[in-house]
Write a protein that holds these residues in place. Structure first.
Motif, short mmCIF file in Angstrom:
data_model
loop_
_atom_site.label_atom_id
_atom_site.label_comp_id
_atom_site.label_asym_id
_atom_site.label_seq_id
_atom_site.Cartn_x
_atom_site.Cartn_y
_atom_site.Cartn_z
N ASP A 1 0.95 -1.29 -0.12
CA ASP A 1 0.00 -0.04 0.05
C ASP A 1 1.03 1.18 0.04
OD1 ASP A 1 -1.36 2.31 0.93
OD2 ASP A 1 -2.95 0.84 1.52
N PRO A 2 0.70 2.09 -0.91
CA PRO A 2 1.51 3.21 -1.09
C PRO A 2 1.44 4.04 0.11
CG PRO A 2 0.30 2.98 -3.11
CD PRO A 2 -0.16 2.10 -2.18
N LYS A 3 0.26 4.45 0.57
CA LYS A 3 0.40 5.18 1.97
C LYS A 3 1.03 4.54 3.07
CE LYS A 3 -4.28 7.26 0.62
NZ LYS A 3 -5.63 7.39 1.04
N ILE A 4 1.03 3.44 3.42
CA ILE A 4 1.59 2.67 4.48
C ILE A 4 3.31 2.70 3.96
CG2 ILE A 4 2.20 0.50 5.45
CD1 ILE A 4 -0.69 -0.26 5.17
N LEU A 5 3.63 2.48 2.95
CA LEU A 5 5.19 2.64 2.57
C LEU A 5 5.55 3.84 2.72
CD1 LEU A 5 7.52 1.07 2.05
CD2 LEU A 5 7.09 0.98 -0.45
#
Length: 372
Positions: free
Chosen positions: A254-258
């Protein structure tokens, strides 16, 4: 921190200078290798599921093919063929599974700066004391300069990756033993690196891992891209065309998590003495997010490894690119494949092509997208 910054700068500038001169003036040839890897054995006490050598490790143990690996005397002969300025990295498999490895290490540290990559499980009190005794006293003298230890995140995930219950505790114990022994003996060497391969399963563990590195006194915390390549040089495949094939897609994060984890890492770096590093070199947080969304382009990378680095497989094969065999080491101490016809052709090819589709994710490449 200033010393580390200086070292970090040298690590970036010197290899580029060393490779750029022949790269632009005579791309087929190279100076003597500045950095040489020895895969001293394909035996290993772990079974990491992302390891390129996993098939070879299983075959090595079941069929005892380690008996065909380079002997201690042959490795010493290869070491003697290298200039004293060459940095030597010992890896595997697991280097400490090699019989007489400490003898090889002692021999290498006499005239060379040495780096060891290990999973840390074998770092017993006795081994650690021997390692510290072999440490270099400065950047300009021979001895053990770097120790790299792999830790893949929290305990549950690390043990799942290695397929060996209890390996997390053993690795942490070995790593902390190494740091503590260095403190007891005084001095700052060897520099200790903690390495983690970023994956879907440990995306939330990056910041806690960096916190841990800072807490115990690790010099560098290095986060590496997961390389999905399905080929490796000890396997049987078409070595002349495989780099033209795209690498498989990886599990997306997930881009937001990373991005959230990466932003926190960069914030912490400002206050921490432990250096933060990402591999490949020069890669940006935005590019890491793109990579784990399968949106990266191999055209945003370059490779100069064939002009600076060489590797010996445990069977005596010689490589510059991890995926491209140049020839074999002979018992006369000759490393002629380094500037042999096959090597020159490969350098000219990669100079013309810039990079290949199969190079995406390789930690030996350099990210240049931001320079466009």
């Amino acid at each position: 921190m200033a010393n580390l910054f200086t070292l970090k700068s040298l690590q970036k500038v010197l290899p580029r200078l060393y490779s750029f001169l022949p790269y632009y003036l005579d791309p087929g040839r190279a100076f003597s290798p500045a950095h040489v890897f020895f895969e001293v054995t394909y035996r290993c006490n772990l079974r990491c599921d992302m390891c390129h050598f996993l098939e070879i490790i299983e075959d090595t143990e079941s069929n005892k093919t380690y008996k065909k690996e380079l002997s201690t005397d042959q490795i010493k002969l290869a070491i003697r063929s290298l200039p004293r300025s060459t940095l030597i990295t010992f890896t595997g498999g697991e280097a400490f599974m090699k019989a007489d490895f400490m003898d090889i290490l002692q021999y290498a540290t006499t005239n060379h700066k040495v780096h060891i990559i290990t999973n840390g499980v074998s770092l017993s009190e006795n081994v650690v004391k021997q390692l510290i005794d072999l440490r270099t006293r400065s950047l300009f003298s021979s001895g053990l300069l770097y120790m790299g230890v792999s830790l893949e995140g929290r305990e549950e995930f690390h043990d799942k990756v290695t397929v060996v219950p209890g390996s997390y505790k053993k690795t942490r114990a070995g790593l902390e033993r190494l740091v503590d022994q260095r403190k007891k003996n005084g001095g700052k060497y060897p520099l200790i690196h903690l390495t983690c391969v970023i994956s879907l399963g440990n995306a939330m563990d990056l910041v806690p891992l960096y916190d841990y590195a800072e807490k115990i006194g690790v010099n560098v915390c290095n986060f590496v891209l997961q390389n999905p390549a399905t080929y490796w040089h000890a396997k049987d495949y078409d070595q002349d065309n495989h780099l033209l094939e795209k690498t498989p897609q990886i599990e997306e994060i997930d881009p937001k998590i990373l991005k959230g984890q990466l932003d926190l890492l960069l914030t912490r770096e400002k206050a921490y003495s432990s250096q933060l590093r990402f591999s490949p070199n020069y890669i940006t947080p935005d590019e890491i997010v793109r990579y784990y969304s399968n949106q990266s382009s191999y055209k945003d990378y370059r490779c100069y490894t064939p002009w600076t680095k060489m590797a010996f497989s445990a069977y005596g094969d010689i490589f510059s690119c991890p995926y491209y065999r140049l020839g074999s080491f002979n018992n006369e101490g000759n490393i002629s494949p380094w500037n042999g016809e096959r090597s020159r052709e490969f350098r000219e090819r990669i100079k013309n092509e810039k990079i290949f589709p199969g190079c995406l994710g390789c930690c030996q490449s350099e990210y240049i997208g931001s320079e466009k």
